[in-house]
Design an enzyme around this catalytic site. Structure first.
Site, PDB file in Angstrom:
ATOM      1  N   ARG A 122       0.822  -1.219   0.000  1.00 31.68           N
ATOM      2  CA  ARG A 122       0.000   0.000   0.000  1.00 31.68           C
ATOM      3  C   ARG A 122       0.855   1.268   0.000  1.00 31.68           C
ATOM      4  O   ARG A 122       1.776   1.399   0.786  1.00 31.68           O
ATOM      5  CB  ARG A 122      -0.920  -0.001   1.220  1.00 31.68           C
ATOM      6  CG  ARG A 122      -1.744   1.284   1.339  1.00 31.68           C
ATOM      7  CD  ARG A 122      -2.970   1.100   2.166  1.00 31.68           C
ATOM      8  NE  ARG A 122      -2.700   0.937   3.588  1.00 31.68           N
ATOM      9  CZ  ARG A 122      -3.666   0.747   4.497  1.00 31.68           C
ATOM     10  NH1 ARG A 122      -4.927   0.678   4.123  1.00 31.68           N
ATOM     11  NH2 ARG A 122      -3.353   0.615   5.765  1.00 31.68           N
ATOM     12  N   ARG A 156       2.548   4.341   4.507  1.00 30.38           N
ATOM     13  CA  ARG A 156       2.097   4.737   5.831  1.00 30.38           C
ATOM     14  C   ARG A 156       3.065   4.176   6.852  1.00 30.38           C
ATOM     15  O   ARG A 156       3.464   3.025   6.762  1.00 30.38           O
ATOM     16  CB  ARG A 156       0.688   4.188   6.085  1.00 30.38           C
ATOM     17  CG  ARG A 156      -0.387   5.247   6.053  1.00 30.38           C
ATOM     18  CD  ARG A 156      -1.769   4.651   6.035  1.00 30.38           C
ATOM     19  NE  ARG A 156      -2.077   3.875   7.239  1.00 30.38           N
ATOM     20  CZ  ARG A 156      -3.284   3.369   7.498  1.00 30.38           C
ATOM     21  NH1 ARG A 156      -4.273   3.549   6.637  1.00 30.38           N
ATOM     22  NH2 ARG A 156      -3.498   2.676   8.595  1.00 30.38           N
TER      23      ARG A 156
HETATM   24  P1  ADP Z   1      -6.427   0.092   9.623  1.00 24.73           P
HETATM   25  O1  ADP Z   1      -7.843  -0.328   9.826  1.00 24.73           O
HETATM   26  O2  ADP Z   1      -5.895  -0.301   8.295  1.00 24.73           O
HETATM   27  O3  ADP Z   1      -5.527  -0.288  10.759  1.00 24.73           O
HETATM   28  P2  ADP Z   1      -7.105   2.851  10.204  1.00 24.73           P
HETATM   29  O4  ADP Z   1      -6.777   4.002   9.333  1.00 24.73           O
HETATM   30  O5  ADP Z   1      -8.536   2.517  10.409  1.00 24.73           O
HETATM   31  O6  ADP Z   1      -6.324   1.646   9.545  1.00 24.73           O
HETATM   32  O7  ADP Z   1      -6.433   3.048  11.647  1.00 24.73           O
HETATM   33  C1  ADP Z   1      -5.083   3.399  11.791  1.00 24.73           C
HETATM   34  C2  ADP Z   1      -4.740   3.539  13.285  1.00 24.73           C
HETATM   35  O8  ADP Z   1      -5.546   4.595  13.866  1.00 24.73           O
HETATM   36  C3  ADP Z   1      -5.030   2.328  14.166  1.00 24.73           C
HETATM   37  O9  ADP Z   1      -3.970   1.395  14.147  1.00 24.73           O
HETATM   38  C4  ADP Z   1      -5.202   2.980  15.544  1.00 24.73           C
HETATM   39  O10 ADP Z   1      -3.966   3.336  16.127  1.00 24.73           O
HETATM   40  C5  ADP Z   1      -5.916   4.274  15.205  1.00 24.73           C
HETATM   41  N1  ADP Z   1      -7.387   4.114  15.261  1.00 24.73           N
HETATM   42  C6  ADP Z   1      -8.257   4.250  14.225  1.00 24.73           C
HETATM   43  N2  ADP Z   1      -9.523   4.026  14.631  1.00 24.73           N
HETATM   44  C7  ADP Z   1      -9.468   3.731  15.950  1.00 24.73           C
HETATM   45  C8  ADP Z   1     -10.419   3.388  16.936  1.00 24.73           C
HETATM   46  N3  ADP Z   1     -11.730   3.295  16.654  1.00 24.73           N
HETATM   47  N4  ADP Z   1      -9.985   3.133  18.199  1.00 24.73           N
HETATM   48  C9  ADP Z   1      -8.685   3.213  18.516  1.00 24.73           C
HETATM   49  N5  ADP Z   1      -7.726   3.532  17.640  1.00 24.73           N
HETATM   50  C10 ADP Z   1      -8.095   3.788  16.365  1.00 24.73           C
END
Ligand code: ADP
Ligand code: ZN
Length: 215
Positions: A122, A156
């Site tokens: 990615r 990322r």
């Molecule tokens: P992915 O689902 O691919 O891990 P995201 O962009 O959804 O990517 O999330 C990236 C990071 O952001 C997570 O690893 C976490 O650290 C944080 N994060 C995102 N959404 C949440 C959530 N609902 N609760 C806690 N941490 C979150």
């Protein structure tokens, strides 16, 4: 819901467009806060870069505030939230106060080997936000121009292999149990295979969600 790399963002954006509703991605909001250098962004940084979850109370405040400010009158799609049972309970309270409830929880399923492949390939564009796979670009190197806007693409920070392993583990231990929690409540959990072409996955999703609405 779905593990990192399952395609939540890609599919969620297409579903939101189809339904004509906003999509709220906690991951996108946190990355935006980091770019903007806000206190929230600073607080979230170390958790995100380590592949750990940002604390529940931070996320719940963010969601509460977002839903208050948005035009969510025709509904909305939540992407990457809730990720823990505490968040699911908090969401239940927020929705109850608004006189709303969830129509469905989507469980986007992709085998682990495929997730690791997708995440390591990615590349994201820091300018326009486009997400690419290294195969769609001239090479996997950072700095290769984004086909959309020609800014240099990046990997990322949390897509590097050590962090990917931790994120998958966090998903299995903290987030997957939320699916069972919903299954035990009266919210329909719709499991959809997230493998195959993006358009095919989207077709399956629409089909399954429409079925759900009819029964
Ligand atoms: P992915 O689902 O691919 O891990 P995201 O962009 O959804 O990517 O999330 C990236 C990071 O952001 C997570 O690893 C976490 O650290 C944080 N994060 C995102 N959404 C949440 C959530 N609902 N609760 C806690 N941490 C979150
Ligand atoms: Zn771009």
């Amino acid at each position: 819901m779905g593990p990192p790399g399952a395609g939540k963002g890609t599919q969620g954006a297409r579903l939101a467009e189809w339904l004509g509703v906003p999509r709220f991605s906690t991951g996108d909001m946190l990355r935006e806060a980091r770019r903007a250098g806000t206190e929230l962004g600073e607080r979230a940084r170390r958790y995100m870069d380590a592949g750990e979850l940002v604390p529940d109370e931070v996320i719940l405040d963010l969601i509460d505030e977002t839903l208050r400010g948005a035009d969510a009158s025709r509904g909305f799609i939540l992407d990457g939230f809730p990720r823990t049972e505490t968040q699911a309970e908090g969401l239940g309270d927020v929705l109850a106060r608004r006189g709303e409830s969830l129509d469905a929880v989507v469980d986007l399923q992709v085998p682990e080997e495929e997730l690791v492949r997708r995440l390591s390939a990615r590349r994201v564009c820091p300018e326009c936000g486009a997400v690419w796979s290294a195969e769609e670009l001239e090479s996997g190197e950072e700095g290769i121009p984004c086909p959309e806007c020609s800014a240099g693409v990046e990997q990322r920070e949390d897509d590097r292999p050590e962090t990917v392993r931790r994120r998958l583990e966090v998903y299995r231990t903290q987030t997957e149990p939320v699916l069972a929690w919903y299954a035990a409540s009266d919210v329909p959990v719709v499991a959809v295979p997230g493998t195959g072409p993006v358009s095919e996955v989207q077709r399956r999703l629409r089909e399954r969600l429409t079925e759900g609405a009819e029964t």
